[in-house]
Design an enzyme around this catalytic site. Sequence first.
Site, PDB file in Angstrom:
ATOM      1  N   SER A 145       0.854  -1.182   0.000  1.00 41.72           N
ATOM      2  CA  SER A 145       0.000   0.000   0.000  1.00 41.72           C
ATOM      3  C   SER A 145       0.895   1.239   0.000  1.00 41.72           C
ATOM      4  O   SER A 145       1.781   1.361   0.849  1.00 41.72           O
ATOM      5  CB  SER A 145      -0.867  -0.063   1.267  1.00 41.72           C
ATOM      6  OG  SER A 145      -1.712   1.040   1.375  1.00 41.72           O
ATOM      7  N   LYS A 171      -1.250  -1.012  -4.337  1.00 43.28           N
ATOM      8  CA  LYS A 171      -2.441  -0.248  -3.918  1.00 43.28           C
ATOM      9  C   LYS A 171      -2.022   1.195  -3.704  1.00 43.28           C
ATOM     10  O   LYS A 171      -1.065   1.465  -2.974  1.00 43.28           O
ATOM     11  CB  LYS A 171      -2.999  -0.862  -2.638  1.00 43.28           C
ATOM     12  CG  LYS A 171      -3.943   0.004  -1.825  1.00 43.28           C
ATOM     13  CD  LYS A 171      -4.679  -0.855  -0.791  1.00 43.28           C
ATOM     14  CE  LYS A 171      -4.936  -0.105   0.500  1.00 43.28           C
ATOM     15  NZ  LYS A 171      -5.632  -0.962   1.506  1.00 43.28           N
ATOM     16  N   LYS A 173      -3.215   5.117  -2.577  1.00 39.65           N
ATOM     17  CA  LYS A 173      -4.214   5.909  -1.866  1.00 39.65           C
ATOM     18  C   LYS A 173      -4.629   7.077  -2.761  1.00 39.65           C
ATOM     19  O   LYS A 173      -3.778   7.712  -3.405  1.00 39.65           O
ATOM     20  CB  LYS A 173      -3.619   6.435  -0.563  1.00 39.65           C
ATOM     21  CG  LYS A 173      -3.236   5.330   0.410  1.00 39.65           C
ATOM     22  CD  LYS A 173      -4.465   4.677   1.023  1.00 39.65           C
ATOM     23  CE  LYS A 173      -4.094   3.691   2.099  1.00 39.65           C
ATOM     24  NZ  LYS A 173      -5.265   3.101   2.761  1.00 39.65           N
ATOM     25  N   ASP A 198      -7.370   3.015  -3.127  1.00 38.70           N
ATOM     26  CA  ASP A 198      -8.083   3.056  -1.844  1.00 38.70           C
ATOM     27  C   ASP A 198      -8.388   4.519  -1.519  1.00 38.70           C
ATOM     28  O   ASP A 198      -7.469   5.323  -1.339  1.00 38.70           O
ATOM     29  CB  ASP A 198      -7.226   2.423  -0.737  1.00 38.70           C
ATOM     30  CG  ASP A 198      -7.958   2.311   0.602  1.00 38.70           C
ATOM     31  OD1 ASP A 198      -9.112   2.772   0.700  1.00 38.70           O
ATOM     32  OD2 ASP A 198      -7.359   1.749   1.544  1.00 38.70           O
ATOM     33  N   GLU A 223     -11.238   0.656  -3.255  1.00 39.96           N
ATOM     34  CA  GLU A 223     -11.574   0.397  -1.857  1.00 39.96           C
ATOM     35  C   GLU A 223     -12.249   1.616  -1.243  1.00 39.96           C
ATOM     36  O   GLU A 223     -11.775   2.746  -1.401  1.00 39.96           O
ATOM     37  CB  GLU A 223     -10.252   0.078  -1.129  1.00 39.96           C
ATOM     38  CG  GLU A 223     -10.387  -0.698   0.150  1.00 39.96           C
ATOM     39  CD  GLU A 223      -9.013  -1.033   0.737  1.00 39.96           C
ATOM     40  OE1 GLU A 223      -8.089  -1.424  -0.016  1.00 39.96           O
ATOM     41  OE2 GLU A 223      -8.871  -0.891   1.963  1.00 39.96           O
ATOM     42  N   ASP A 248     -14.098  -1.501   3.160  1.00 42.80           N
ATOM     43  CA  ASP A 248     -13.150  -1.582   4.281  1.00 42.80           C
ATOM     44  C   ASP A 248     -13.851  -0.983   5.506  1.00 42.80           C
ATOM     45  O   ASP A 248     -14.556  -1.710   6.232  1.00 42.80           O
ATOM     46  CB  ASP A 248     -11.853  -0.828   3.899  1.00 42.80           C
ATOM     47  CG  ASP A 248     -10.825  -0.740   5.018  1.00 42.80           C
ATOM     48  OD1 ASP A 248     -11.105  -1.188   6.142  1.00 42.80           O
ATOM     49  OD2 ASP A 248      -9.715  -0.201   4.801  1.00 42.80           O
ATOM     50  N   LYS A 272     -10.249  -6.926   7.714  1.00 46.39           N
ATOM     51  CA  LYS A 272      -9.262  -6.628   8.759  1.00 46.39           C
ATOM     52  C   LYS A 272      -9.804  -7.255  10.032  1.00 46.39           C
ATOM     53  O   LYS A 272     -10.823  -6.802  10.568  1.00 46.39           O
ATOM     54  CB  LYS A 272      -9.110  -5.116   8.941  1.00 46.39           C
ATOM     55  CG  LYS A 272      -8.427  -4.432   7.770  1.00 46.39           C
ATOM     56  CD  LYS A 272      -8.246  -2.947   8.011  1.00 46.39           C
ATOM     57  CE  LYS A 272      -7.603  -2.312   6.789  1.00 46.39           C
ATOM     58  NZ  LYS A 272      -7.701  -0.842   6.816  1.00 46.39           N
ATOM     59  N   GLY A 300      -4.482  -4.524   6.265  1.00 49.26           N
ATOM     60  CA  GLY A 300      -3.520  -4.222   7.328  1.00 49.26           C
ATOM     61  C   GLY A 300      -3.732  -2.830   7.876  1.00 49.26           C
ATOM     62  O   GLY A 300      -4.425  -1.993   7.275  1.00 49.26           O
TER      63      GLY A 300
HETATM   64  O1  OSB Z   1      -7.316   1.796   4.514  1.00 50.28           O
HETATM   65  O2  OSB Z   1      -6.396  -0.096   4.279  1.00 50.28           O
HETATM   66  C1  OSB Z   1      -6.409   1.031   4.799  1.00 50.28           C
HETATM   67  C2  OSB Z   1      -3.263   1.517   6.932  1.00 50.28           C
HETATM   68  C3  OSB Z   1      -3.786   2.166   8.015  1.00 50.28           C
HETATM   69  C4  OSB Z   1      -5.136   2.481   8.036  1.00 50.28           C
HETATM   70  C5  OSB Z   1      -5.948   2.127   6.952  1.00 50.28           C
HETATM   71  C6  OSB Z   1      -5.420   1.438   5.860  1.00 50.28           C
HETATM   72  C7  OSB Z   1      -4.047   1.159   5.828  1.00 50.28           C
HETATM   73  C8  OSB Z   1      -3.362   0.546   4.704  1.00 50.28           C
HETATM   74  C9  OSB Z   1      -2.025  -0.101   4.983  1.00 50.28           C
HETATM   75  O3  OSB Z   1      -3.753   0.632   3.564  1.00 50.28           O
HETATM   76  C10 OSB Z   1      -1.945  -1.550   4.814  1.00 50.28           C
HETATM   77  C11 OSB Z   1      -0.716  -2.144   5.491  1.00 50.28           C
HETATM   78  O4  OSB Z   1      -0.752  -2.391   6.721  1.00 50.28           O
HETATM   79  O5  OSB Z   1       0.279  -2.367   4.796  1.00 50.28           O
HETATM   80 MG    MG Z   2      -8.608   0.739   3.185  1.00 50.39          MG
END
Ligand code: OSB
Ligand code: MG
Length: 385
Positions: A145, A171, A173, A198, A223, A248, A272, A300
């Site tokens: 990510s 992925k 953001k 995401d 996402e 999510d 999660k 995660g």
């Molecule tokens: O939206 O998936 C998410 C990390 C912290 C809070 C929300 C998210 C995330 C990630 C990181 O996308 C995923 C990782 O732990 O590598």
């Molecule tokens: Mg997410």
Amino acid sequence: MRPVTIQDIKLHVVVLPLVELLKTSFGAEPHKTAIIVEAVSRSGLTGWGEISVKTKPSYGAETVLTALHVARDFLIPKLHGKTLASPSEVPSLLASVRGNNHARAGVEAAVWDLMAKANDMRLADYFAVHLPGNAPRNAVSVGVSIGIQDSLESQIALVKKRLDEGYRRIKLKIEPGWDVAVARAIRQRFPTISLMLDANSAYTLEDAERLKQLDQFDLLMIEQPLAYDDIYEHSQLQPQLRTPICLDESIHSAHDWQVALRLGAGRILNLKPARVGGFTESLKIYQLYAETQTPLWIGGMLETGIGRAANLSFAALPAVNLPSDISATDRYFNPDITEPPFVLEPGSCISLPDGPGIGVEVQRDRLAEAASRWRAVNPFAPLWD
Ligand code: OSB
Ligand code: MG
């Protein structure tokens, strides 16, 4: 299966420097915070869990301080001295406490690790005891990510770096103003990579036309485009998009996910375990998948090695059929509070550790150092704004 009596549960609030920030539509915290849960059995075994919460209620409503309060004052007292035949008894013992899923999940996770160790099994194999016919794999397919960057050039450079490291699912953001142009730039440069976005709840239904433009980039999924507490509006958006929506933030239980599936609010779930209140609830969601063969992956929250090892163990279950957000240790911490580090292997995989329970060893000296960083801040001051 051997029963376990819970002798004591301790909490350690930790602060760790992050190797790379993860800027999302709700911002970035420059440090990783978590509450490490240490459960000790009457026979002297130790199990570890992680409550992966931030200092601000941004991704979810819980924070370090709310989780500390709920775990210490409400959850842990309900488990003291209890003898359990299975960790799946924990949710009913905690049932009088509403909400606070991350706190609940971290406490339950410590009991899962403890009981897997008491039975001398890897956590993944111990999960499979609760799901007959689901023997775990020894390696898990993973992705990475990547946060919002200052320029398209640096976004492209970071994607290239991760591809060079061997990640085979990227992925990114996004947020309004950092979406279509980013997807276009990455697709032009890397036409065939497995790519997903995401939004972390940054859009509304009024943005449907803009989100439709993302369909042209052959995305694996998008996402959580809409509000963190919405299911219904996602069901209005999904039929307008070719790209599958993955939920999510909105999904807190097996029930929520059943509602979402019936409404057609999404086609994929980022499961999660912390967000749904733990591994027992996650196993219920897993069973929905095992029956329907729909795509499932494990998300995660920048967990330390403790939370990540447990998520990796869950992701080893065979119906988890898309790459999970579980990256190598060097993407997050240097060093982590556990050993050995997780390393990315050929095929964009991470192997399960061999040892019992979560299979990684907590380094007491690093745990103490990370806890002293937390004690050095004033927890009631606005943190790191
Ligand atoms: O939206 O998936 C998410 C990390 C912290 C809070 C929300 C998210 C995330 C990630 C990181 O996308 C995923 C990782 O732990 O590598
Ligand atoms: Mg997410």
